[in-house]
Every structure is written in structure tokens, then in C-alpha cells.
Write a protein that holds these residues in place. Structure first.
Motif, PDB file in Angstrom:
ATOM      1  N   ASP A 279       0.796  -1.227   0.000  1.00  0.00           N
ATOM      2  CA  ASP A 279       0.000   0.000   0.000  1.00  0.00           C
ATOM      3  C   ASP A 279       0.833   1.283   0.000  1.00  0.00           C
ATOM      4  O   ASP A 279       0.280   2.380   0.120  1.00  0.00           O
ATOM      5  N   CYS A 280       2.146   1.159  -0.178  1.00  0.00           N
ATOM      6  CA  CYS A 280       2.940   2.348  -0.479  1.00  0.00           C
ATOM      7  C   CYS A 280       2.802   2.697  -1.961  1.00  0.00           C
ATOM      8  O   CYS A 280       3.382   3.688  -2.435  1.00  0.00           O
ATOM      9  N   ALA A 281       2.035   1.902  -2.698  1.00  0.00           N
ATOM     10  CA  ALA A 281       1.942   2.043  -4.154  1.00  0.00           C
ATOM     11  C   ALA A 281       1.603   3.453  -4.632  1.00  0.00           C
ATOM     12  O   ALA A 281       2.236   3.932  -5.587  1.00  0.00           O
ATOM     13  N   PRO A 282       0.640   4.174  -4.031  1.00  0.00           N
ATOM     14  CA  PRO A 282       0.359   5.511  -4.567  1.00  0.00           C
ATOM     15  C   PRO A 282       1.570   6.437  -4.547  1.00  0.00           C
ATOM     16  O   PRO A 282       1.764   7.234  -5.484  1.00  0.00           O
ATOM     17  N   LEU A 283       2.410   6.354  -3.516  1.00  0.00           N
ATOM     18  CA  LEU A 283       3.610   7.191  -3.480  1.00  0.00           C
ATOM     19  C   LEU A 283       4.602   6.762  -4.556  1.00  0.00           C
ATOM     20  O   LEU A 283       5.180   7.608  -5.250  1.00  0.00           O
TER      21      LEU A 283
ATOM     22  N   GLU B  60       7.253   7.290  -9.861  1.00  0.00           N
ATOM     23  CA  GLU B  60       7.719   6.595 -11.059  1.00  0.00           C
ATOM     24  C   GLU B  60       6.962   7.001 -12.320  1.00  0.00           C
ATOM     25  O   GLU B  60       7.523   6.968 -13.414  1.00  0.00           O
ATOM     26  N   ARG B  61       5.701   7.379 -12.189  1.00  0.00           N
ATOM     27  CA  ARG B  61       4.892   7.743 -13.345  1.00  0.00           C
ATOM     28  C   ARG B  61       4.807   9.250 -13.575  1.00  0.00           C
ATOM     29  O   ARG B  61       4.090   9.710 -14.458  1.00  0.00           O
ATOM     30  N   GLY B  62       5.512  10.021 -12.758  1.00  0.00           N
ATOM     31  CA  GLY B  62       5.611  11.449 -13.018  1.00  0.00           C
ATOM     32  C   GLY B  62       4.490  12.316 -12.483  1.00  0.00           C
ATOM     33  O   GLY B  62       4.384  13.499 -12.854  1.00  0.00           O
ATOM     34  N   PHE B  63       3.665  11.783 -11.575  1.00  0.00           N
ATOM     35  CA  PHE B  63       2.574  12.601 -11.048  1.00  0.00           C
ATOM     36  C   PHE B  63       3.076  13.711 -10.127  1.00  0.00           C
ATOM     37  O   PHE B  63       2.528  14.818 -10.122  1.00  0.00           O
TER      38      PHE B  63
ATOM     39  N   ALA C  61      -1.340  15.233  -6.649  1.00  0.00           N
ATOM     40  CA  ALA C  61      -0.480  14.233  -7.279  1.00  0.00           C
ATOM     41  C   ALA C  61      -0.837  12.827  -6.794  1.00  0.00           C
ATOM     42  O   ALA C  61      -0.907  11.873  -7.591  1.00  0.00           O
ATOM     43  N   LEU C  62      -1.079  12.691  -5.486  1.00  0.00           N
ATOM     44  CA  LEU C  62      -1.394  11.376  -4.930  1.00  0.00           C
ATOM     45  C   LEU C  62      -2.794  10.912  -5.338  1.00  0.00           C
ATOM     46  O   LEU C  62      -3.025   9.711  -5.527  1.00  0.00           O
ATOM     47  N   LEU C  63      -3.733  11.843  -5.485  1.00  0.00           N
ATOM     48  CA  LEU C  63      -5.052  11.478  -5.995  1.00  0.00           C
ATOM     49  C   LEU C  63      -4.949  10.943  -7.419  1.00  0.00           C
ATOM     50  O   LEU C  63      -5.546   9.918  -7.764  1.00  0.00           O
ATOM     51  N   ASP C  64      -4.200  11.646  -8.253  1.00  0.00           N
ATOM     52  CA  ASP C  64      -3.990  11.167  -9.620  1.00  0.00           C
ATOM     53  C   ASP C  64      -3.323   9.793  -9.626  1.00  0.00           C
ATOM     54  O   ASP C  64      -3.697   8.902 -10.394  1.00  0.00           O
ATOM     55  N   ALA C  65      -2.318   9.634  -8.756  1.00  0.00           N
ATOM     56  CA  ALA C  65      -1.599   8.357  -8.685  1.00  0.00           C
ATOM     57  C   ALA C  65      -2.511   7.239  -8.185  1.00  0.00           C
ATOM     58  O   ALA C  65      -2.457   6.105  -8.690  1.00  0.00           O
ATOM     59  N   ALA C  66      -3.352   7.535  -7.201  1.00  0.00           N
ATOM     60  CA  ALA C  66      -4.267   6.518  -6.679  1.00  0.00           C
ATOM     61  C   ALA C  66      -5.261   6.074  -7.742  1.00  0.00           C
ATOM     62  O   ALA C  66      -5.571   4.882  -7.864  1.00  0.00           O
TER      63      ALA C  66
END
Length: 449
Positions: A34-38, A43-46, A260-265
């Protein structure tokens, strides 16, 4: 038309610092799925999309995360959902007002026991071990047997005293009449060390997040008894937390982080992206676990035991759907009830006021609105009412929500946290119910157990 607001546009697109008070940030995380969103935001540039230069710092324990955020070594971090509450109240060695305006995920944990303990539970009560999810009824019989023969108490590990894992394990045991403070021994072990401690025979079981349950299963060391999705469907797990003073000093930077984290999630939660998420988070710089094991729960399957086939569990990790990113103050209130129940809050306090101070849906809505995302209009919701998916109409746009059942059939009304606490048979309260009821605006006599 750009979704990036005027206050952020120049720094995000031109590399300048206008609008953002701080652009170079260090954020902490623990090696868990669950560290995935960070990780995805990095890694994906968010992060870069919103003008942020972020370094992710892999931490060894939750106490490290708490301490480094409190003294400013970390700007913010992947945190256990109760951790900002505990830091604000001074439960433990650190007292520092801390806030969260973003939930990072729902579910993701499980309770695993050694093969030997599982077999003894089956021998003593095969009926209780006949169907999933397993209750702790058979475990209670093992505990009583060991006590009758003068044996040492069983030892279970959790990741932190004020963690979702600790409250889940305690809740599961308490429902079977087990007092986790007297009937077993509880230890704190960092998540990546759980399997090593189980292998060494230092613990008999643990509650931890993925991928460490699956690692124990893959190595033939343990069996999962129950996932926290089965304990409480779509329960809150991790949050993104910062010091209150940091949030007040860097409000635009904080909002950019949330965006950024909302976009990543949202990207992380898409089924078509899940295999890529597993590939990105598995390497040693992040989780350091075999990608095939990380991929398992990340792509919606779960394996309870080595001699059992994986089963479909599409909601084991939820990062965006079901309003997973929303910091419900009712979730904060549920954690506060458990802190009272287990004696971590020693004096009567206004529980709703603390929840409102720490969990900040107002800041969430600002970030979601800037991205054009729907958000709930409410700060609280009752839990345990829905066995199936349902629609939250009280939102900027109606939101599809998931089931929210507790495994014991109970319900939680955030309007009556004191009454909820009073309903538990097993508890270790340090403050009187009368005083707690008075602090929460209710008649003392209504709070009698």
C-alpha cells in the motif's frame, strides 16, 4: 483546458517555484504494497506534473516514520491511519499535532498463524475451523489448553501499538472472548521482519499488510486465518500524513501533493494498470519481495495456504474506488473508540473534536475539486450497514461505494462513539464511561456498560 489551477500552473509547467512554497520534498514509506500511490506518483511522473521534486525514503519501522515526520526530517509520509491521531494526542513518546487529508487505501492486511498453531486449532475445534472467515473461537481453546498445562502464552506480533493491525487483531480476538492484554503476548515487529520472526519460532502469528502474509504462505511457514477485508469490508488502512505546522506553512505544496497522490491513486486502482504497479513496487528500492507474490494480491487474488489454490479477492487492495482516498472523520472516530477501549486514551476527551482536528476532508475537497473529481459532501458515515455495493448520494456526484460489514455483524454509529465503546464485553478502559460520556455531550447514565 488544463486541470492545473492558476496558483500552480507556472511552477508545474515552467519549472519555477511560483505558487509552491516548497518544491523539493522527502516523503517516507514502509515497504508494503500500500505504499503504491507514493511509488506510482514518483515513477509515473505525477509529482513532477504538479511541480514537485520528491525523494522517497524507505524507512525500517513505523516509529521511524513517526519520529522523522515529527522533527521535520521527512516532509510527510505513508502512515498508519491511526498514527496522526496518536501523535496529536501524545499516545507514545511523541506529541505533535499531525493531520491527514488523504487516505491511501482500503483493506490490505491479514492475520496469519504458524502451521503448528493452525493444526492445533483444527484439532481442538474442527467445527470452528470448518469455513472461512475463521473466528478466534478455536484459538481461545488453544489458549485455555496451554494455560491449563502451565504452558507459555502464545505470542502475536503487530506492526505498531496504535495501528490498524493492532486494533484488527484485538477486535478479532475480543469477539471470541480473548483478552489480548492478558491471554496472549503482543509484540511490535516491523512488517518486513514478520516472516523472519515466524520462521525463528519467536512468534506464533501476526497481523501485517501485504506482501508479508503471502510470503509466509509461499514459504510454507504460515496460514492466513482471516483478511481484514473479511473482518471489516473496505476498512481504512493507510493515510498520507504531515505535521499540522507543515500543512499551515506550505498550504499550496500540501495541496499539490494531495493532487499528485489522488492522480496516482486513480491510476493505481485501474485493473489494467495493476500488473505494472506490481512490477514497479516489487524491487529492492521499494518492497524487496518477489514480483509474483506482490502481483498476486495486487491483481485481485489471494492465497490463504500453500496447499490451497488462490481465490479471487478483487477488493483486497482498493486505492481509489469506493471513495477510498477520502479521509472520513467517522473512520478517525472508530480508531478513537479502540484507543479508549484498550486503555491508550487515559483521560476523557471530546472524541469528535479530535477527529475533526486530525482528519481534514475540507483540504481533500479542495484538491479533488481542482482535479474535477467527485467527493463526499459528508464527513461521517455509519459502518456495518451494507452487505453489498451502494450509492452515496450525498456527494458532488453520486459515488459507488463498497460493502462495509463487520464480520461479527456489529454496526458503528459515529454519532454515538461512547455507546459503541460500552457495547464491548472485552475491554481495558483506563477512563470511566461516565466521564467519557460527559466529555462527549451525553448523559453519564447512558454510557453504563
Amino acid at each position: 483546458m488544463s486541470i492545473i489551477p492558476n496558483w500552480l500552473r507556472r511552477s508545474a509547467h515552467a519549472g519555477g517555484h511560483d505558487g509552491l512554497e516548497k518544491t523539493r520534498l522527502t516523503l517516507g514509506f514502509i515497504p508494503l504494497t500500500d505504499c503504491a500511490p507514493l511509488v506510482i506518483a514518483k515513477e509515473r511522473g505525477f509529482f513532477e506534473k504538479f511541480g514537485l521534486d520528491v525523494e522517497l525514503s524507505k524507512e525500517t519501522s513505523w516509529s521511524n516514520v513517526r519520529d522523522k515526520v515529527s522533527i521535520g526530517i521527512l516532509d510527510g509520509a505513508h502512515m498508519l491511519a491511526p498514527m496522526p491521531i496518536a501523535s496529536t494526542l501524545g499516545i507514545g513518546p511523541v506529541e505533535k499535532p499531525t493531520v491527514t487529508a488523504l487516505s491511501l487505501d482500503l483493506n490490505g492486511n491479514a492475520i496469519t498463524v504458524s502451521q503448528a498453531l493452525y493444526e492445533r486449532m483444527r484439532e481442538l475445534d474442527p467445527g470452528a475451523m470448518n469455513h472461512r472467515p475463521y473466528s478466534a473461537v478455536a484459538l481461545k481453546q488453544v489458549i485455555e489448553e496451554r494455560r491449563a498445562h502451565g504452558g507459555k502464552p502464545l505470542t502475536f506480533a503487530v506492526v505498531f501499538p496504535v495501528s490498524t493491525h493492532a486494533y484488527e487483531l484485538r477486535y478479532w480476538m475480543g469477539a471470541a472472548g480473548i483478552d489480548p492484554d492478558t491471554d496472549v503476548r503482543l509484540l511490535v515487529v516491523p512488517p518486513p521482519q514478520m516472516v523472519t520472526q515466524l520462521r525463528a519460532g519467536n512468534i506464533d502469528g501476526f497481523c501485517v499488510g501485504e506482501p508479508w502474509n503471502s510470503v509466509a504462505v509461499a514459504e510454507g511457514l504460515g496460514r492466513v486465518l482471516i483478511t481484514n477485508y473479511e473482518l471489516w469490508n473496505n476498512n481504512p488502512e493507510k493515510v498520507f500524513g504531515v505535521n499540522l505546522e507543515w500543512a499551515e506553512q506550505y498550504p499550496n505544496t500540501h495541496r499539490a501533493l494531495l493532487m499528485a497522490l489522488l492522480d496516482a491513486a486513480r491510476w493505481t486502482d485501474a485493473p489494467e494498470n495493476r500488473p505494472s504497479v506490481a512490477e514497479l513496487i516489487a524491487p529492492s528500492r521499494y518492497i524487496n519481495a518477489p514480483v509474483e507474490i506482490v502481483r498476486q494480491s495486487m491483481t485481485g487474488t489471494f492465497r490463504y495456504a500453500l496447499d490451497e489454490a488462490p481465490v479471487a479477492m478483487p477488493d483486497f487492495n482498493v486505492f481509489f474506488r469506493f471513495a477510498a482516498t477520502y479521509p472520513w472523520r467517522s473512520h478517525a472516530l472508530w480508531f478513537l473508540t479502540q484507543m479508549v477501549r484498550w486503555g491508550q486514551i487515559e483521560k476523557p476527551i471530546d472524541l469528535a473534536a479530535v477527529a475533526a482536528e486530525v482528519y481534514r476532508p475540507d483540504l481533500y475537497r479542495e484538491a479533488a475539486d481542482a482535479l474535477g473529481l467527485a467527493s463526499p459532501a459528508l464527513d461521517h458515515k455509519r459502518e456495518g450497514l451494507h452487505a453489498r455495493g451502494w450509492m452515496l448520494e450525498e456527494a458532488s456526484i453520486p459515488l459507488a461505494m463498497g460493502p462495509d460489514r463487520f464480520f461479527d455483524g456489529s454496526t458503528f454509529d459515529p454519532a454515538d462513539p461512547v455507546g459503541y465503546i460500552a457495547g464491548f464485553e472485552v475491554q481495558r478502559r483506563a477512563c470511566s464511561m461516565d466521564a467519557l460520556a460527559a466529555a462527549n455531550g451525553g448523559p453519564a447514565e447512558a454510557a453504563t456498560v
